[in-house]
Design a protein around this motif. Sequence first.
Motif, PDB file in Angstrom:
ATOM      1  N   UNK A 170     -11.187 -11.889   6.371  1.00 19.05           N
ATOM      2  CA  UNK A 170      -9.936 -11.157   6.594  1.00 19.05           C
ATOM      3  C   UNK A 170      -9.271 -10.824   5.264  1.00 19.05           C
ATOM      4  N   UNK A 171      -9.343 -11.765   4.332  1.00 25.66           N
ATOM      5  CA  UNK A 171      -8.786 -11.502   3.007  1.00 25.66           C
ATOM      6  C   UNK A 171      -9.450 -10.312   2.339  1.00 25.66           C
ATOM      7  N   UNK A 172     -10.770 -10.193   2.493  1.00 26.71           N
ATOM      8  CA  UNK A 172     -11.477  -9.052   1.927  1.00 26.71           C
ATOM      9  C   UNK A 172     -11.024  -7.741   2.535  1.00 26.71           C
ATOM     10  N   UNK A 173     -10.846  -7.737   3.863  1.00 27.98           N
ATOM     11  CA  UNK A 173     -10.370  -6.527   4.541  1.00 27.98           C
ATOM     12  C   UNK A 173      -8.951  -6.187   4.103  1.00 27.98           C
ATOM     13  N   UNK A 174      -8.124  -7.219   3.947  1.00 25.48           N
ATOM     14  CA  UNK A 174      -6.747  -7.018   3.493  1.00 25.48           C
ATOM     15  C   UNK A 174      -6.727  -6.423   2.092  1.00 25.48           C
ATOM     16  N   UNK A 175      -7.555  -6.951   1.203  1.00 26.00           N
ATOM     17  CA  UNK A 175      -7.609  -6.442  -0.161  1.00 26.00           C
ATOM     18  C   UNK A 175      -8.082  -4.996  -0.209  1.00 26.00           C
ATOM     19  N   UNK A 176      -9.085  -4.671   0.606  1.00 29.87           N
ATOM     20  CA  UNK A 176      -9.600  -3.306   0.640  1.00 29.87           C
ATOM     21  C   UNK A 176      -8.508  -2.332   1.086  1.00 29.87           C
ATOM     22  N   UNK A 177      -7.796  -2.696   2.156  1.00 27.56           N
ATOM     23  CA  UNK A 177      -6.720  -1.849   2.662  1.00 27.56           C
ATOM     24  C   UNK A 177      -5.591  -1.746   1.635  1.00 27.56           C
ATOM     25  N   UNK A 178      -5.288  -2.853   0.981  1.00 32.41           N
ATOM     26  CA  UNK A 178      -4.222  -2.869  -0.012  1.00 32.41           C
ATOM     27  C   UNK A 178      -4.510  -1.900  -1.152  1.00 32.41           C
ATOM     28  N   UNK A 179      -5.706  -2.007  -1.728  1.00 36.75           N
ATOM     29  CA  UNK A 179      -6.047  -1.129  -2.842  1.00 36.75           C
ATOM     30  C   UNK A 179      -6.214   0.313  -2.439  1.00 36.75           C
ATOM     31  N   UNK A 180      -6.700   0.543  -1.223  1.00 32.59           N
ATOM     32  CA  UNK A 180      -6.969   1.894  -0.740  1.00 32.59           C
ATOM     33  C   UNK A 180      -5.700   2.622  -0.329  1.00 32.59           C
ATOM     34  N   UNK A 181      -4.809   1.917   0.391  1.00 35.55           N
ATOM     35  CA  UNK A 181      -3.623   2.550   0.964  1.00 35.55           C
ATOM     36  C   UNK A 181      -2.332   2.244   0.217  1.00 35.55           C
ATOM     37  N   UNK A 182      -2.345   1.224  -0.637  1.00 30.18           N
ATOM     38  CA  UNK A 182      -1.148   0.898  -1.402  1.00 30.18           C
ATOM     39  C   UNK A 182      -0.050   0.239  -0.598  1.00 30.18           C
ATOM     40  N   UNK A 183      -0.409  -0.428   0.506  1.00 25.22           N
ATOM     41  CA  UNK A 183       0.602  -0.988   1.403  1.00 25.22           C
ATOM     42  C   UNK A 183       0.626  -2.507   1.394  1.00 25.22           C
ATOM     43  N   UNK A 184      -0.167  -3.136   0.534  1.00 25.88           N
ATOM     44  CA  UNK A 184      -0.116  -4.584   0.429  1.00 25.88           C
ATOM     45  C   UNK A 184      -1.041  -5.321   1.373  1.00 25.88           C
ATOM     46  N   UNK A 185      -1.436  -4.713   2.464  1.00 26.87           N
ATOM     47  CA  UNK A 185      -2.349  -5.363   3.398  1.00 26.87           C
ATOM     48  C   UNK A 185      -1.678  -6.193   4.468  1.00 26.87           C
ATOM     49  N   UNK A 186      -0.348  -6.302   4.413  1.00 28.20           N
ATOM     50  CA  UNK A 186       0.359  -7.105   5.406  1.00 28.20           C
ATOM     51  C   UNK A 186       0.242  -6.563   6.819  1.00 28.20           C
ATOM     52  N   UNK A 187      -0.003  -5.242   6.956  1.00 27.98           N
ATOM     53  CA  UNK A 187      -0.131  -4.663   8.287  1.00 27.98           C
ATOM     54  C   UNK A 187      -1.370  -5.184   9.015  1.00 27.98           C
ATOM     55  N   UNK A 188      -2.352  -5.683   8.273  1.00 26.96           N
ATOM     56  CA  UNK A 188      -3.521  -6.315   8.882  1.00 26.96           C
ATOM     57  C   UNK A 188      -3.413  -7.832   8.852  1.00 26.96           C
ATOM     58  N   UNK A 189      -2.914  -8.368   7.745  1.00 32.05           N
ATOM     59  CA  UNK A 189      -2.890  -9.817   7.559  1.00 32.05           C
ATOM     60  C   UNK A 189      -1.965 -10.515   8.546  1.00 32.05           C
TER      61      UNK A 189
END
Length: 278
Positions: A170-189
Amino acid sequence: MLQPDALLWDIPTLLLLFALGLIASTFGAIVGLGGGVIIVPALLLLGPSMLGMTIDTAMAVGVSLGVLVFTSLTSTLTFMKERKTDLRCALFFSLSSAPMSMVGASLTSLFHPEAFRRAFGVFMLFMVVLLLLRHRMKPFSGTWRYVRTFTDPSGSEHQYGYSLLPALLIGGAVGLISGLLGIGGGVLLIPAMVLLFRFPPHIATATSMSVILVSALFGSGMHLYRGEWDWQLVLPLAPGALLGGYLGAIVSRRIGSKMLIRIMCAALAFFALRMILT
């Protein structure tokens, strides 16, 4: 296209960016999303009218991650003082979120702006549905390797848990979304923490901000390396982000768990529809 570094700042513009950083970061710290869900759409949609310039996707994401560093820093320090942050869990998530945020950052420029906005909006709506249906969804009934206990101010005891492999995935998915979308990844985490690991919402919010801090550092570093960054945008937003991160963490403790989730869902739905329909 007018580039950010060609912009001549004036006092109203600086105040406007400060206010944007303050509002976005206060909200982001309250719900654990980091504020990128406001900053990225604002820069993409309002750049021409608000700043007199067009900001491309990669630049908006890079700037948002840079601002998230300031937001997550102050909110994390505040949450830690209140003993709401599960640092051990945050470390597990960050082991994979940090490198994957750099991967996501390197992919941002490949997306067409309109496709990016719509994909962003659809993803946010999906997270809203998950959160709204969390009580109807059968919670994970298995036993996690690491079990934690949290006692809320009312005296109620809550148990939650996690294991290393799911946390890394999950951390990997969060990091990918964070870097790609610039939203921090909290929307998934946060949905993963609440629905899968059974985190109390306030602990999920606090821990999410710690993970966002690490992801934002690495993701913004990659955008900086790629030239998808501008200090003239980051610096006016940063003071508001520092203050907003602190204020959001303070406000968060005064809001009940149910109200916290409702605020989060309403805000996500609003910005999701704006991104899809605009």
